[in-house]
Design a protein around this motif. Structure first.
Motif, PDB file in Angstrom:
ATOM      1  N   SER A   1      24.361 -25.275  60.469  1.00 20.30           N
ATOM      2  CA  SER A   1      24.876 -24.613  59.275  1.00 20.30           C
ATOM      3  C   SER A   1      23.750 -24.216  58.320  1.00 20.30           C
ATOM      4  O   SER A   1      22.713 -24.876  58.246  1.00 20.30           O
ATOM      5  CB  SER A   1      25.844 -25.545  58.529  1.00 20.30           C
ATOM      6  N   PHE A   2      23.994 -23.147  57.560  1.00 21.57           N
ATOM      7  CA  PHE A   2      23.070 -22.746  56.504  1.00 21.57           C
ATOM      8  C   PHE A   2      23.753 -21.733  55.602  1.00 21.57           C
ATOM      9  O   PHE A   2      24.818 -21.201  55.933  1.00 21.57           O
ATOM     10  CB  PHE A   2      21.768 -22.161  57.074  1.00 21.57           C
ATOM     11  N   ALA A   3      23.143 -21.496  54.456  1.00 15.52           N
ATOM     12  CA  ALA A   3      23.682 -20.516  53.509  1.00 15.52           C
ATOM     13  C   ALA A   3      22.556 -19.637  52.990  1.00 15.52           C
ATOM     14  O   ALA A   3      21.381 -20.033  52.996  1.00 15.52           O
ATOM     15  CB  ALA A   3      24.376 -21.230  52.349  1.00 15.52           C
ATOM     16  N   LEU A   4      22.929 -18.452  52.534  1.00 15.02           N
ATOM     17  CA  LEU A   4      21.989 -17.507  51.930  1.00 15.02           C
ATOM     18  C   LEU A   4      22.532 -17.106  50.565  1.00 15.02           C
ATOM     19  O   LEU A   4      23.708 -16.761  50.438  1.00 15.02           O
ATOM     20  CB  LEU A   4      21.821 -16.268  52.809  1.00 15.02           C
ATOM     21  N   LEU A   5      21.682 -17.156  49.552  1.00 15.80           N
ATOM     22  CA  LEU A   5      22.067 -16.804  48.198  1.00 15.80           C
ATOM     23  C   LEU A   5      21.137 -15.718  47.668  1.00 15.80           C
ATOM     24  O   LEU A   5      19.934 -15.751  47.927  1.00 15.80           O
ATOM     25  CB  LEU A   5      21.977 -18.019  47.271  1.00 15.80           C
TER      26      LEU A   5
ATOM     27  N   GLU B   1      23.732 -20.971  43.185  1.00 13.24           N
ATOM     28  CA  GLU B   1      25.032 -20.479  43.627  1.00 13.24           C
ATOM     29  C   GLU B   1      25.848 -19.953  42.452  1.00 13.24           C
ATOM     30  O   GLU B   1      26.543 -18.930  42.563  1.00 13.24           O
ATOM     31  CB  GLU B   1      25.806 -21.608  44.320  1.00 13.24           C
ATOM     32  N   HIS B   2      25.773 -20.623  41.310  1.00 14.30           N
ATOM     33  CA  HIS B   2      26.558 -20.245  40.140  1.00 14.30           C
ATOM     34  C   HIS B   2      26.229 -18.831  39.663  1.00 14.30           C
ATOM     35  O   HIS B   2      27.104 -18.093  39.203  1.00 14.30           O
ATOM     36  CB  HIS B   2      26.315 -21.248  39.019  1.00 14.30           C
ATOM     37  N   GLN B   3      24.953 -18.434  39.777  1.00 12.20           N
ATOM     38  CA  GLN B   3      24.555 -17.122  39.275  1.00 12.20           C
ATOM     39  C   GLN B   3      24.394 -16.074  40.370  1.00 12.20           C
ATOM     40  O   GLN B   3      24.115 -14.902  40.082  1.00 12.20           O
ATOM     41  CB  GLN B   3      23.229 -17.246  38.511  1.00 12.20           C
ATOM     42  N   ALA B   4      24.571 -16.466  41.629  1.00 11.55           N
ATOM     43  CA  ALA B   4      24.307 -15.554  42.746  1.00 11.55           C
ATOM     44  C   ALA B   4      25.230 -14.338  42.730  1.00 11.55           C
ATOM     45  O   ALA B   4      26.408 -14.430  42.393  1.00 11.55           O
ATOM     46  CB  ALA B   4      24.454 -16.294  44.071  1.00 11.55           C
ATOM     47  N   ILE B   5      24.662 -13.198  43.128  1.00 13.32           N
ATOM     48  CA  ILE B   5      25.473 -11.989  43.271  1.00 13.32           C
ATOM     49  C   ILE B   5      25.902 -11.795  44.723  1.00 13.32           C
ATOM     50  O   ILE B   5      26.752 -10.960  45.016  1.00 13.32           O
ATOM     51  CB  ILE B   5      24.706 -10.748  42.777  1.00 13.32           C
ATOM     52  N   GLU B   6      25.284 -12.562  45.638  1.00 17.07           N
ATOM     53  CA  GLU B   6      25.694 -12.588  47.043  1.00 17.07           C
ATOM     54  C   GLU B   6      25.637 -14.026  47.551  1.00 17.07           C
ATOM     55  O   GLU B   6      24.683 -14.749  47.266  1.00 17.07           O
ATOM     56  CB  GLU B   6      24.792 -11.714  47.921  1.00 17.07           C
ATOM     57  N   ILE B   7      26.675 -14.430  48.299  1.00 17.50           N
ATOM     58  CA  ILE B   7      26.744 -15.760  48.911  1.00 17.50           C
ATOM     59  C   ILE B   7      27.201 -15.591  50.349  1.00 17.50           C
ATOM     60  O   ILE B   7      28.273 -15.028  50.599  1.00 17.50           O
ATOM     61  CB  ILE B   7      27.731 -16.681  48.160  1.00 17.50           C
ATOM     62  N   HIS B   8      26.392 -16.056  51.286  1.00 21.44           N
ATOM     63  CA  HIS B   8      26.742 -15.988  52.705  1.00 21.44           C
ATOM     64  C   HIS B   8      26.612 -17.388  53.307  1.00 21.44           C
ATOM     65  O   HIS B   8      25.597 -18.055  53.098  1.00 21.44           O
ATOM     66  CB  HIS B   8      25.831 -15.004  53.441  1.00 21.44           C
ATOM     67  N   ASP B   9      27.625 -17.815  54.043  1.00 20.94           N
ATOM     68  CA  ASP B   9      27.677 -19.207  54.493  1.00 20.94           C
ATOM     69  C   ASP B   9      28.132 -19.294  55.947  1.00 20.94           C
ATOM     70  O   ASP B   9      29.186 -18.762  56.307  1.00 20.94           O
ATOM     71  CB  ASP B   9      28.659 -19.976  53.592  1.00 20.94           C
ATOM     72  N   TYR B  10      27.330 -19.972  56.758  1.00 19.30           N
ATOM     73  CA  TYR B  10      27.718 -20.244  58.147  1.00 19.30           C
ATOM     74  C   TYR B  10      27.906 -21.742  58.295  1.00 19.30           C
ATOM     75  O   TYR B  10      27.009 -22.526  57.958  1.00 19.30           O
ATOM     76  CB  TYR B  10      26.650 -19.749  59.117  1.00 19.30           C
ATOM     77  N   SER B  11      29.062 -22.175  58.781  1.00 19.22           N
ATOM     78  CA  SER B  11      29.387 -23.599  58.840  1.00 19.22           C
ATOM     79  C   SER B  11      29.826 -24.032  60.233  1.00 19.22           C
ATOM     80  O   SER B  11      30.690 -23.400  60.845  1.00 19.22           O
ATOM     81  CB  SER B  11      30.504 -23.919  57.836  1.00 19.22           C
TER      82      SER B  11
END
Length: 293
Positions: free
Chosen positions: A231-235, A116-126
Motif C-alpha cells: 500500500s501507498f498514497a500520493l498527495l 492530507e488536510h491541504q492536499a488538492i490531490e489524494i491518491h491511495d492504493y490499499s
C-alpha cells in the motif's frame, strides 16, 4: 522523528497524546450550544437523535463535549432546531479544531495528516484495509480494537474520533481530486463480522456514486500486478511537488525525494490501468455484498 531529507518517519506508538490548549473547552462550548437550541426547540435527546439519524448516546456525548460534533450533524441540527445558522457557523471551526488535535495524535503520521488536510490531490492504493477516508466508524473501531498490544478503551475512542475527523475532507467544497484503488482481498475480508463488513461495503457503493471521487478495485485474477510492493498514497499540496506516503507496522514514511515520488506515481498509474473501471468495480462490490461471488 526526522531521519533524512528524503523521508520523515513517525513511530506512532512512541508519542503520548497531548491536550491542545482550548480545544476541550471549545468542544464543551459547542455542546452547550447544541443543548441550548435543543431545549429551546422543546426536543429531548432521544427525539433529536431520531430526527438527525444519530443515537441518543451520541447526542448526549456531544452536548457534554466529550464527543466532537460532525459537520453533517451540525448542518442537520441547525435546520431541525431552527438555530438560524448558529450551528452551521461553528462547523468549520469544529473541523479545524479536529485537525489541530489530529496533528498531535499518534494514530497516524502527524506530517501526513497536515499534508492530507491541504492536499488538492489524494491518491491511495490499499492492499490490507479499506483506505482511511472511506472507513466507517464501526470499521475504524474494529481496527483499533484488534491492535496488538491492546489499546485502552479511552485511547481507542480518542483515535476513532481523530480518524473520523479526516473524513471531513470529502465533505468540503471544492473537494480535492481523490482516487482509490482497493485490492479485492480487502473487500472479502470481513473484519469485525458481517454487520460491520456489510455497512462498510454499502458505504463504498455510496461513495462510488458520488460526483468527483473515483473508486476502483484491483481484482484477484490479474496475472500482471504493479502493486505487489504494498500500500501507498500520493498527495499533492497546493503549489508544491507531489509527495508519497507509506505505512507498515505502525511506521509511517513521508517521502519527498522527487525521483522516488515519480516512481510511485508511475506505479500508481499502472495499478489504475490494471484495475477494474468504476462501473465494474462497483458491480464487483455489490456482487460481494449480495454473496454472488
Amino acid at each position: 522523528m526526522a531521519v533524512s531529507g528524503v523521508e520523515r518517519t513517525v513511530f506512532e506508538d512512541d508519542e503520548p497524546v497531548e491536550d491542545f490548549d482550548g480545544v476541550a473547552e471549545f468542544y464543551s462550548a459547542v455542546g452547550k450550544l447544541i443543548k441550548l437550541f435543543r431545549e429551546r426547540a422543546g426536543f429531548t435527546q432521544k427525539e433529536l437523535a431520531r430526527l438527525t439519524g444519530y443515537s441518543e448516546a451520541q447526542i448526549g456525548a456531544m452536548e457534554r463535549g466529550v464527543r466532537t460534533a460532525r459537520i453533517e450533524f451540525l448542518t442537520v441540527a441547525d435546520d431541525t432546531l431552527n438555530a438560524g445558522g448558529a450551528l452551521r457557523v461553528v462547523a468549520k471551526d469544529v473541523m479545524k479544531a479536529k485537525f489541530r488535535v489530529s496533528e498531535r495524535s499518534p494514530a497516524f503520521s502527524k506530517a501526513f495528516t497536515a499534508e492530507e488536510h491541504q492536499a488538492i490531490e489524494i491518491h491511495d492504493y490499499s492492499t490490507m484495509v479499506i483506505p482511511g477516508l472511506l472507513q466507517t466508524e464501526a470499521y475504524i473501531r474494529v481496527l483499533y480494537e484488534m491492535r496488538r498490544p491492546l489499546l485502552s478503551p479511552e485511547k481507542i475512542e480518542e483515535w476513532v474520533e481523530t480518524r473520523l475527523a479526516r473524513k471531513e475532507i470529502l465533505a468540503r467544497w471544492p473537494m480535492p481530486v481523490v482516487t482509490w484503488v482497493i485490492d479485492e482481498s480487502v473487500l472479502r475480508r470481513p473484519l469485525g463480522g458481517w454487520d460491520v463488513h456489510q455497512e462498510q461495503l454499502q458505504h463504498l457503493l455510496k461513495v462510488g456514486q458520488m460526483r468527483g471521487p473515483e473508486l476502483q478495485v484491483m481484482p484477484l485474477d490479474r496475472m500482471n500486478h504493479a502493486g505487489m510492493g504494498g500500500s501507498f498514497a500520493l498527495l499533492t499540496p497546493p503549489g508544491k511537488a507531489q509527495i508519497g506516503y507509506v505505512a507498515a507496522q505502525h511506521v509511517n514514511r513521508l517521502i519527498t525525494d522527487p525521483a522516488e515520488v515519480r516512481n510511485m506515481a508511475a506505479r500508481y498509474s499502472s495499478i489504475r490501468a490494471q484495475a477494474l473501471g468504476l462501473r465494474e468495480s462497483l458491480a464487483l462490490i455489490e456482487a460481494i455484498l449480495l454473496g454472488e461471488r
